[in-house]
Every structure is written in structure tokens, then in C-alpha cells.
Design an enzyme around this catalytic site. Structure first.
Site, PDB file in Angstrom:
ATOM      1  N   HIS A  86       0.795  -1.343  -0.070  1.00 43.93           N
ATOM      2  CA  HIS A  86      -0.055   0.204   0.118  1.00 43.93           C
ATOM      3  C   HIS A  86       0.668   1.249   0.068  1.00 43.93           C
ATOM      4  O   HIS A  86       2.039   1.164   0.689  1.00 43.93           O
ATOM      5  CB  HIS A  86      -0.805   0.100   1.074  1.00 43.93           C
ATOM      6  CG  HIS A  86      -1.821   0.994   1.050  1.00 43.93           C
ATOM      7  ND1 HIS A  86      -1.808   2.621   1.389  1.00 43.93           N
ATOM      8  CD2 HIS A  86      -3.295   1.097   0.670  1.00 43.93           C
ATOM      9  CE1 HIS A  86      -3.053   3.107   1.249  1.00 43.93           C
ATOM     10  NE2 HIS A  86      -4.018   2.168   0.803  1.00 43.93           N
ATOM     11  N   GLU A 157      -3.919   1.778  -7.653  1.00 44.41           N
ATOM     12  CA  GLU A 157      -4.330   2.815  -6.647  1.00 44.41           C
ATOM     13  C   GLU A 157      -3.694   4.257  -7.044  1.00 44.41           C
ATOM     14  O   GLU A 157      -2.342   4.235  -6.220  1.00 44.41           O
ATOM     15  CB  GLU A 157      -4.182   2.339  -5.133  1.00 44.41           C
ATOM     16  CG  GLU A 157      -5.032   1.363  -4.843  1.00 44.41           C
ATOM     17  CD  GLU A 157      -5.605   1.288  -3.421  1.00 44.41           C
ATOM     18  OE1 GLU A 157      -6.693   1.466  -3.063  1.00 44.41           O
ATOM     19  OE2 GLU A 157      -4.612   1.481  -2.346  1.00 44.41           O
TER      20      GLU A 157
HETATM   21  P1  PGA Z   1      -9.858   5.719  -0.052  1.00 43.29           P
HETATM   22  O1  PGA Z   1      -8.745   4.650   0.255  1.00 43.29           O
HETATM   23  O2  PGA Z   1     -10.899   4.854  -0.540  1.00 43.29           O
HETATM   24  O3  PGA Z   1     -10.185   6.280   1.224  1.00 43.29           O
HETATM   25  O4  PGA Z   1      -9.478   6.647  -1.137  1.00 43.29           O
HETATM   26  C1  PGA Z   1      -8.274   3.626  -0.359  1.00 43.29           C
HETATM   27  C2  PGA Z   1      -7.054   3.123  -0.026  1.00 43.29           C
HETATM   28  O5  PGA Z   1      -6.176   3.673   0.418  1.00 43.29           O
HETATM   29  O6  PGA Z   1      -6.911   1.786  -0.330  1.00 43.29           O
END
Ligand code: PGA
Length: 240
Positions: A86, A157
Site C-alpha cells: 500500500h 491505486e
Molecule cells: P480511499 O482509500 O478509498 O479512502 O481513497 C483507498 C486506499 O487507500 O486503499
């Protein structure tokens, strides 16, 4: 037709204990990733078709490691998925590709599916984004002892979308997910970054997405239930 997957990442937040039994019955593959403090209460209260996910795993299970939790111990608590790589851990803890690959190996050895997060840190054009993501993926591949992407779920992401309230544009997600699909054999491709019950339907139009990794919206069970219901009612959804 798709079998959607959605992972809900609570990050460092604690929810009320009754959160877990408020979640709807669903045919969507739903993964709940609470903090380690709530893994046990989640395990006891989640409906049977939900999966339990962790947000981290110990780097090397052969070492005594204060404060860490090994993949084999996650397994004992029925954890079947685990987020790795992440951006928050890459950025704040300098987690390297070598460390992420080592965590993936630990997880696979215990039959836990890694959810590998990748994403560019700033807004780039499509080509530069693809190069960025490709390098992140290749760095992991180089550090893995096996050819095992087919056992890994990848979550795209874009870092600037996370927690911003603004998901990335479908066209851009489409370019990145198509690239991943055409070049690698990950088991599934998810998108994460400000996904909620108001925007997930539009995001479903991205052709190669199999689902989402949701952060902030995870904390409200009504939002989670709405997302799951919208996904099961979508025309593309299949039970298989
Ligand atoms: P968010 O976070 O949906 O709050 O943007 C996603 C993540 O960090 O996996």
C-alpha cells in the site's frame, strides 16, 4: 459477466463491534480488512460468505519479530487475503519492492492471497503512468522466487486519488488496467482511490476491472452495503 471482488480497508480505524453483523448477505466476493485488533471480532461476527483480510504481514516468519504477525498466524485466524505494498506503507515506512515481494512469498506459502497495491504518486500522462506502474510490477517480479502473479490480486491505486474524494477518470483507469491485463496474468485487477457508493457504478464501466479496494467508505456499514448491492445489481455481475 464478472464475479466482482471488493476489499474494504479500515486502515488504522476501529469500528463498533456490531458493525460486522450489520453487513448485507451478498454474492460478491467481499473482503473485510480491519486492524489486527478487530480481526477476532470480525472472524466471529462476519456472515459466512465474507472473507477476512489483513493489512500487513511479517516480513520473515523464521525470525522472532516483536510487534509483527506472521502469515501462519494470520491463517490460524482464517485470514485469506492480505494487502501488501500500500502506498502509505511504501511512503511512510519506505517499504521496498524486495520487502513487498518477501511478504508476498510468506503469504503464498500460507495460501493467503496477496492484494498488491501499485499506483503513480503524481498525476502523469497515460504513457508515463504506464511506465511507472510497469516498473513497480517488474520490481516485484524480479524479487519473487516464483512465477506466481496468477495467485496475486493487483489493486491499481493512483496515490493522488486516495482519500481525495475524487476517483481517477474512467479513461485513465481503463488504460492502466488494460495494460496490466495485456501484459501480466494477475488473478484479478481492482481499482482503489476514493471509491464510494455514489461513484462505484460509473467505475464499473471500466472494462478490465474486477472490483475495488475501498478505504474511507469502509467505515460506514451503510456505504458498504450500498456498494455491495449496486455491484450485485449490475448487469455485468455473474455468480460464477
Ligand atoms: P480511499 O482509500 O478509498 O479512502 O481513497 C483507498 C486506499 O487507500 O486503499
Amino acid at each position: 459477466m464478472k464475479k466482482y471482488i471488493v476489499a474494504f480497508n479500515f486502515k488504522n480505524n476501529i469500528v463498533e463491534d456490531d458493525y460486522f453483523n450489520q453487513l448485507v448477505n451478498t454474492e460478491i466476493t467481499t473482503i473485510i480488512c480491519p486492524t489486527f485488533l478487530q480481526i477476532d471480532v470480525a472472524k466471529q461476527n462476519l456472515k459466512t460468505n465474507y472473507f477476512l483480510g489483513a493489512q500487513n504481514v511479517q516480513l520473515n516468519s523464521k525470525k522472532a519479530f516483536t510487534g509483527e504477525i506472521s502469515a501462519s498466524n494470520l491463517s490460524k485466524y482464517n485470514v485469506q487475503y492480505c494487502i501488501v505494498g500500500h502506498s502509505e506503507r511504501r511512503n511512510y515506512l519506505n517499504e521496498s519492492a524486495k520487502q513487498i515481494a518477501s511478504k508476498i512469498t510468506e503469504l503464498l506459502n500460507c495460501n493467503i492471497t496477496p492484494i498488491l497495491c501499485v499506483g503513480e504518486t503524481e498525476q502523469l500522462n497515460d504513457e508515463d503512468s504506464i511506465n511507472f506502474i510497469n516498473k513497480q510490477v517488474l520490481d516485484i517480479k524480479l524479487n519473487l522466487p516464483c512465477d506466481c502473479f496468477d495467485k496475486i490480486c493487483i489493486a491499481y491505486e493512483p496515490v493522488f486519488s486516495i482519500g481525495s474524494g475524487k476517483p481517477c477518470k474512467n479513461e485513465h483507469i481503463n488504460k492502466i488496467s488494460s495494460f496490466i491485463k495485456n501484459n501480466y496474468n494477475f488473478s484479478n485487477i481492482l481499482y482503489g482511490g476514493s471509491v464510494n457508493e455514489n461513484n462505484c457504478e460509473k467505475l464499473l464501466n471500466v472494462q478490465h476491472l474486477d472490483g475495488f479496494l475501498v478505504g474511507g467508505a469502509s467505515l460506514n456499514f451503510n456505504s458498504v452495503n450500498k456498494i455491495l448491492n449496486l455491484l450485485s445489481n449490475s448487469n455485468n455481475f455473474s455468480f460464477k
